[in-house]
Design an enzyme around this catalytic site. Structure first.
Site, short mmCIF file in Angstrom:
data_model
loop_
_atom_site.label_atom_id
_atom_site.label_comp_id
_atom_site.label_asym_id
_atom_site.label_seq_id
_atom_site.Cartn_x
_atom_site.Cartn_y
_atom_site.Cartn_z
N GLY B 90 38.43 5.76 -27.51
CA GLY B 90 39.15 5.22 -28.44
C GLY B 90 39.55 3.98 -27.42
CB SER B 122 34.14 6.12 -24.65
OG SER B 122 34.39 4.96 -25.08
CB ALA B 123 38.91 5.07 -23.60
CG HIS B 159 30.21 2.62 -25.92
ND1 HIS B 159 29.72 3.45 -26.73
CD2 HIS B 159 31.68 2.76 -25.69
CE1 HIS B 159 30.76 4.38 -27.16
NE2 HIS B 159 31.84 4.00 -26.57
CD GLU B 194 26.42 3.87 -27.71
OE1 GLU B 194 25.39 3.86 -28.52
OE2 GLU B 194 27.67 3.12 -27.81
#
Lengths: 237, 237
Positions: B90, B122-123, B159, B194
């Site tokens: 997020g 991700s985050a 990413h 990714e």
């Protein structure tokens, strides 16, 4: 009277630095012979000297002299004495960091109130908004605050990009990021496409260039504003 | 012994949430029956409940229960008592903001030292680095610091995207942004594509998935690391 040009980008694809906007700048800066350049955003990590040289060459073609703010002993005095100001793009975090470090925010505010013409491109446009919270840049330094100059009553998302329907990349689209922003913040955001700019005269804010701009307001559907629209009407309280 | 999976993304194109990595997770979480989910990054602005529901459904397929950290009265105790931890993606700024606000950084550090398995996507992977300075996210909130958990001796760019040679967009490429970062900071950065992840076991850090990863060190040319490489050798002092 406030006099600003707030541009999405310095350079459009296939053209030289500031080239697409030079005819506009000739008129905008017609009463200035020297422009104070603020290179703090250090595009692509350039030194202040290297970056100032690029601005110098572009403005030489319309017979304007350029002085880098770092060439002065006192950056506050440089702003106070400027005939015209240009803040270039690069990294918005570092730009904002240096605005605070050199304590020039009050001086920029005063200069703009006094009608000194101001040009921003990219990061130099982001700082005209209420906060820098809609930059696309990487947080490579930690500035003391995200609050910026507030010359306009909304934030700018420069280099605005539409979602690419063919993309297989799973990172957030620009629109998703701005919607996430509106979960936490009320200030509207204008997505300015490359080749667009805002022309500010006092309370008037007009969209210029060949493209529409995308307006995001908290709790509302985003909308496209046509070029030459008086944008300020969308922000009346 | 430290036991982490640090993934570029939760979801690869054309596949369900966590689907590509579920076989790995079955083994990674084999000793846990319940996973503590940290939804603070609020992907796409989801509520904590909505986001936790998505994680719950994915883990149900491998017979794991999921509890959201917000379902506990005391988030510090939730971390202290966790059998396994998953931090989803997020917005990294909001995630880091909440880590500080809820004061769970010391508890996460302790849990990981004690061998509690940790999954980040991700985050949730960005925060495993030394700082969050290589996130791609928008600064929609101002966290008290950019310092993060430091479970690995470098930063993550999740990413990771290669420059697109056909692009007419003038915004900075990912590589340019990371090079700008290295003007101001010495910590190396690993660009994770990714579908790639890092498998950390104590001091060992191995690149997994089908792709190479791009390593950026201050003052050096970037280099591509092959999958299954022992990455830690690149960070020996």
């Amino acid at each position: 009277m406030k006099k600003l040009l707030i541009a999405s980008t310095s350079t459009v694809h296939g053209s030289g630095y500031l080239e697409y906007i030079l005819p506009t700048l000739t008129n905008f800066f017609k009463e200035a012979s020297t422009i104070l350049f603020i290179p703090y955003a250090r595009a692509s990590g350039k030194t202040y000297d290297e970056y100032t040289e690029i601005a110098r060459k572009a403005f030489a073609t319309i017979n304007k002299e350029v002085k880098g703010i770092h060439e002065f002993n006192n950056p506050k005095e440089a702003v106070q004495q400027a005939e015209a100001i240009f803040t270039g793009g690069g990294n918005t975090f570092e730009l904002v960091n240096q605005l605070y470090k050199n304590d020039i925010i009050p001086d920029l505010t005063k200069a703009i109130e006094n009608g000194i013409p101001y040009l921003g491109t990219s990061a130099g446009s982001n700082i005209c908004g209420v906060t820098m919270m809609n930059t696309n840049d990487m947080p490579i330094v930690y500035p003391p605050s995200f609050k910026t100059l507030g010359f306009i009553p909304f934030n700018i998302n420069a280099h605005y990009l539409d979602p690419n329907p063919d993309s297989t990349h799973m990172g957030e689209t620009r629109e998703t990021r701005i919607k996430e922003y509106h979960i936490f913040n009320g200030t509207p955001v204008l997505g300015l496409r490359e080749g667009s700019w805002l022309e500010v005269n006092g309370d008037s804010i007009v969209l210029r260039g060949n493209y529409t701009a995308r307006l995001f307001k908290q709790g509302k559907e985003a909308e496209e504003l046509e070029t030459n629209t008086e944008v300020s009407q969308y922000f009346l309280q």
